[in-house]
Design a protein around this motif. Structure first.
Motif, PDB file in Angstrom:
ATOM      1  N   ARG A 228       0.823  -1.201   0.000  1.00 29.96           N
ATOM      2  CA  ARG A 228       0.000   0.000   0.000  1.00 29.96           C
ATOM      3  C   ARG A 228       0.864   1.260   0.000  1.00 29.96           C
ATOM      4  N   SER A 229       2.038   1.198   0.618  1.00 28.05           N
ATOM      5  CA  SER A 229       2.931   2.362   0.588  1.00 28.05           C
ATOM      6  C   SER A 229       3.392   2.654  -0.829  1.00 28.05           C
ATOM      7  N   ALA A 230       3.389   1.626  -1.681  1.00 26.81           N
ATOM      8  CA  ALA A 230       3.731   1.799  -3.097  1.00 26.81           C
ATOM      9  C   ALA A 230       2.487   2.032  -3.947  1.00 26.81           C
ATOM     10  N   ASP A 231       1.322   2.193  -3.314  1.00 25.38           N
ATOM     11  CA  ASP A 231       0.050   2.476  -3.988  1.00 25.38           C
ATOM     12  C   ASP A 231      -0.374   1.357  -4.930  1.00 25.38           C
ATOM     13  N   ILE A 232      -0.091   0.112  -4.554  1.00 23.32           N
ATOM     14  CA  ILE A 232      -0.503  -1.040  -5.353  1.00 23.32           C
ATOM     15  C   ILE A 232      -2.010  -1.229  -5.206  1.00 23.32           C
ATOM     16  N   ASP A 233      -2.684  -1.439  -6.345  1.00 27.53           N
ATOM     17  CA  ASP A 233      -4.142  -1.488  -6.359  1.00 27.53           C
ATOM     18  C   ASP A 233      -4.711  -2.847  -5.981  1.00 27.53           C
ATOM     19  N   ALA A 261      -9.661 -14.261   6.337  1.00 28.52           N
ATOM     20  CA  ALA A 261      -9.205 -13.274   7.325  1.00 28.52           C
ATOM     21  C   ALA A 261      -8.159 -12.347   6.722  1.00 28.52           C
ATOM     22  N   TYR A 262      -7.228 -12.912   5.939  1.00 18.69           N
ATOM     23  CA  TYR A 262      -6.232 -12.082   5.255  1.00 18.69           C
ATOM     24  C   TYR A 262      -6.921 -11.093   4.315  1.00 18.69           C
ATOM     25  N   ALA A 263      -7.926 -11.580   3.581  1.00 21.78           N
ATOM     26  CA  ALA A 263      -8.623 -10.714   2.625  1.00 21.78           C
ATOM     27  C   ALA A 263      -9.325  -9.560   3.329  1.00 21.78           C
ATOM     28  N   THR A 264      -9.932  -9.831   4.474  1.00 24.09           N
ATOM     29  CA  THR A 264     -10.613  -8.781   5.241  1.00 24.09           C
ATOM     30  C   THR A 264      -9.623  -7.705   5.684  1.00 24.09           C
ATOM     31  N   ILE A 265      -8.468  -8.133   6.162  1.00 23.52           N
ATOM     32  CA  ILE A 265      -7.429  -7.187   6.595  1.00 23.52           C
ATOM     33  C   ILE A 265      -6.917  -6.374   5.407  1.00 23.52           C
ATOM     34  N   ALA A 266      -6.703  -7.044   4.273  1.00 23.87           N
ATOM     35  CA  ALA A 266      -6.187  -6.351   3.088  1.00 23.87           C
ATOM     36  C   ALA A 266      -7.165  -5.289   2.598  1.00 23.87           C
ATOM     37  N   ALA A 268      -9.276  -3.688   4.390  1.00 24.43           N
ATOM     38  CA  ALA A 268      -9.246  -2.591   5.362  1.00 24.43           C
ATOM     39  C   ALA A 268      -8.035  -1.689   5.156  1.00 24.43           C
ATOM     40  N   LYS A 269      -6.984  -2.227   4.569  1.00 19.04           N
ATOM     41  CA  LYS A 269      -5.770  -1.444   4.322  1.00 19.04           C
ATOM     42  C   LYS A 269      -5.883  -0.594   3.061  1.00 19.04           C
ATOM     43  N   GLY A 270      -6.934  -0.788   2.266  1.00 22.52           N
ATOM     44  CA  GLY A 270      -7.191   0.133   1.172  1.00 22.52           C
ATOM     45  C   GLY A 270      -6.940  -0.359  -0.234  1.00 22.52           C
ATOM     46  N   ASP A 289     -11.495  -9.663 -12.964  1.00 19.04           N
ATOM     47  CA  ASP A 289     -10.920  -8.804 -11.927  1.00 19.04           C
ATOM     48  C   ASP A 289     -10.588  -7.412 -12.463  1.00 19.04           C
ATOM     49  N   PHE A 290     -10.202  -7.328 -13.734  1.00 15.94           N
ATOM     50  CA  PHE A 290      -9.933  -6.012 -14.324  1.00 15.94           C
ATOM     51  C   PHE A 290     -11.208  -5.167 -14.313  1.00 15.94           C
ATOM     52  N   ALA A 291     -12.306  -5.768 -14.689  1.00 18.15           N
ATOM     53  CA  ALA A 291     -13.581  -5.047 -14.680  1.00 18.15           C
ATOM     54  C   ALA A 291     -13.949  -4.599 -13.262  1.00 18.15           C
ATOM     55  N   LYS A 292     -13.685  -5.454 -12.277  1.00 21.72           N
ATOM     56  CA  LYS A 292     -13.965  -5.097 -10.880  1.00 21.72           C
ATOM     57  C   LYS A 292     -13.100  -3.925 -10.433  1.00 21.72           C
ATOM     58  N   MET A 293     -11.821  -3.917 -10.854  1.00 23.79           N
ATOM     59  CA  MET A 293     -10.943  -2.801 -10.482  1.00 23.79           C
ATOM     60  C   MET A 293     -11.436  -1.493 -11.069  1.00 23.79           C
ATOM     61  N   GLN A 294     -11.886  -1.537 -12.321  1.00 23.65           N
ATOM     62  CA  GLN A 294     -12.411  -0.326 -12.942  1.00 23.65           C
ATOM     63  C   GLN A 294     -13.600   0.228 -12.150  1.00 23.65           C
ATOM     64  N   LYS A 295     -14.518  -0.659 -11.766  1.00 24.18           N
ATOM     65  CA  LYS A 295     -15.695  -0.224 -10.997  1.00 24.18           C
ATOM     66  C   LYS A 295     -15.296   0.310  -9.632  1.00 24.18           C
ATOM     67  N   ALA A 296     -14.318  -0.346  -9.005  1.00 23.54           N
ATOM     68  CA  ALA A 296     -13.870   0.092  -7.680  1.00 23.54           C
ATOM     69  C   ALA A 296     -13.211   1.467  -7.760  1.00 23.54           C
ATOM     70  N   ARG A 297     -12.434   1.706  -8.811  1.00 23.19           N
ATOM     71  CA  ARG A 297     -11.807   3.023  -8.977  1.00 23.19           C
ATOM     72  C   ARG A 297     -12.861   4.095  -9.214  1.00 23.19           C
ATOM     73  N   GLU A 298     -13.845   3.790 -10.046  1.00 28.96           N
ATOM     74  CA  GLU A 298     -14.913   4.759 -10.313  1.00 28.96           C
ATOM     75  C   GLU A 298     -15.678   5.100  -9.043  1.00 28.96           C
ATOM     76  N   ALA A 299     -15.951   4.076  -8.218  1.00 29.61           N
ATOM     77  CA  ALA A 299     -16.666   4.303  -6.968  1.00 29.61           C
ATOM     78  C   ALA A 299     -15.833   5.132  -6.011  1.00 29.61           C
ATOM     79  N   LYS A 300     -14.524   4.879  -5.986  1.00 32.44           N
ATOM     80  CA  LYS A 300     -13.618   5.626  -5.113  1.00 32.44           C
ATOM     81  C   LYS A 300     -13.575   7.093  -5.528  1.00 32.44           C
ATOM     82  N   HIS A 301     -13.506   7.345  -6.827  1.00 35.43           N
ATOM     83  CA  HIS A 301     -13.455   8.723  -7.313  1.00 35.43           C
ATOM     84  C   HIS A 301     -14.778   9.446  -7.065  1.00 35.43           C
ATOM     85  N   ALA A 302     -15.870   8.680  -7.145  1.00 36.24           N
ATOM     86  CA  ALA A 302     -17.187   9.297  -6.927  1.00 36.24           C
ATOM     87  C   ALA A 302     -17.333   9.783  -5.477  1.00 36.24           C
ATOM     88  N   LYS A 303     -16.685   9.069  -4.562  1.00 33.22           N
ATOM     89  CA  LYS A 303     -16.760   9.450  -3.146  1.00 33.22           C
ATOM     90  C   LYS A 303     -15.850  10.632  -2.808  1.00 33.22           C
TER      91      LYS A 303
END
Length: 304
Positions: A228-233, A261-266, A268-270, A289-303
């Motif tokens: 996350r410090s390297a801004d990995i998506d 459990a790992y996925a839940t923590i990840a 939460a880390k963003g 997964d690429f399509a999911k990332m696109q939707k997640a980015r759009e939702a993040k920008h909308a917020k």
């Protein structure tokens, strides 16, 4: 590395890690097409457990720059030695495969080519360019080596070619690098992905690790923080499976509950997206997964 187990003493796979043998017509068609175009896939070379499912759907991860790696990582089933010369027809053959199968999303990876002046970066660029010409609607994901000692120039060239997703796997926690990934440097891989994001923030970045090699949970959490410090998506996490008795031992079969459990923590880390399960691999369900990332980015920008 720990002494490898002999075949009689290797850990028995639990029920949740078992997969069906590849026998479908779609699998055979994909295999025939790859052979006809003289293409190598990491699906076969790395003995991926999902090959039956993916090839049935005509999903495959093409491995460019030959089938022989200049490194000898303790987890990897790809053969090691002196690679053959780079195939000049490879970029067009990859584009032909993508066109004939009608791929919406393609994943391109490679062996390590420490013998080449640019580490093979130029061939990645040529493949991306060939795909853009032949199948301009196909989204492109690349999974690169670390381009040891030459990564800055290599990364600039590849980023300029604008893949949609840039993946480079960390593979394991830093403590295990000397035995599991001895030819690589953990923080160099982190910097590589960080550089991609700084050069072009629009490119999705992705990285993955294996578990079951003897890592501790807090070490896995620290890897997530470093990513996350390297801004990995996008983080992928799967169970390490020992390809042969000569490879590193499986120290633990991590339960599906622990992966959850790992996925839940990840999350939460963003991370924009997290895929964590015993059979998760870097390119598994990559198009979805690429399509999911696109939707997640759009939702993040909308917020924002």
């Amino acid at each position: 590395m720990n002494a490898p187990l002999n075949p009689q003493s290797r850990k028995r796979k639990p029920d949740w890690i078992r997969v069906k043998a590849p026998v479908s017509e779609g699998y055979n068609e994909t295999r025939k097409l790859m052979r006809g175009l003289n293409l190598t896939t990491v699906c076969e070379e790395a003995a991926c457990p999902n090959i039956g499912e993916c090839w049935t759907k005509k999903h495959a991860t093409v491995m460019i720059l030959g089938d022989t790696c200049t490194r000898a990582c303790a987890f990897c089933n790809v053969k090691t030695g002196m690679p053959r010369i780079v195939d000049p027809m490879e970029p067009e053959n990859v584009a032909t495969m993508a066109a004939e199968t009608g791929l919406n999303h393609i994943v391109i990876t490679s062996v390590d080519r420490d013998d080449l002046p640019d580490g093979g970066a130029g061939q990645f660029v040529k493949v991306i360019e060939a795909l853009r010409r032949r199948t301009p609607k196909t989204t492109i994901e690349i999974l690169t080596p670390d381009f040891r000692g030459k990564h800055e120039q290599a990364i600039e060239r590849i980023v300029d070619a604008k893949p949609d997703v840039f993946n480079h796997n960390l593979e394991t926690v830093p403590r295990l690098y000397p035995t599991i990934r001895p030819g690589a440097r953990y923080y160099a891989s982190i910097r590589l992905l960080e550089t991609v994001k700084k050069l072009d923030p629009t490119i999705f970045t992705k990285s993955g690790i294996m578990v079951g090699l003897g890592e501790q949970r807090l070490e896995v959490h620290q890897v997530m923080d470093d990513m996350r410090s390297a801004d990995i998506d996008f983080l992928t996490m799967g169970q390490y499976l020992q390809p042969t008795p000569k490879h590193a031992n499986v120290e633990e079969f991590v339960t599906p509950q622990t992966f959850d459990a790992y996925a839940t923590i990840a999350r939460a880390k963003g991370f924009l997206l997290v895929a964590a399960s015993p059979l998760t691999r870097s390119s598994y369900h990559a198009g979805d997964d690429f399509a999911k990332m696109q939707k997640a980015r759009e939702a993040k920008h909308a917020k924002a």
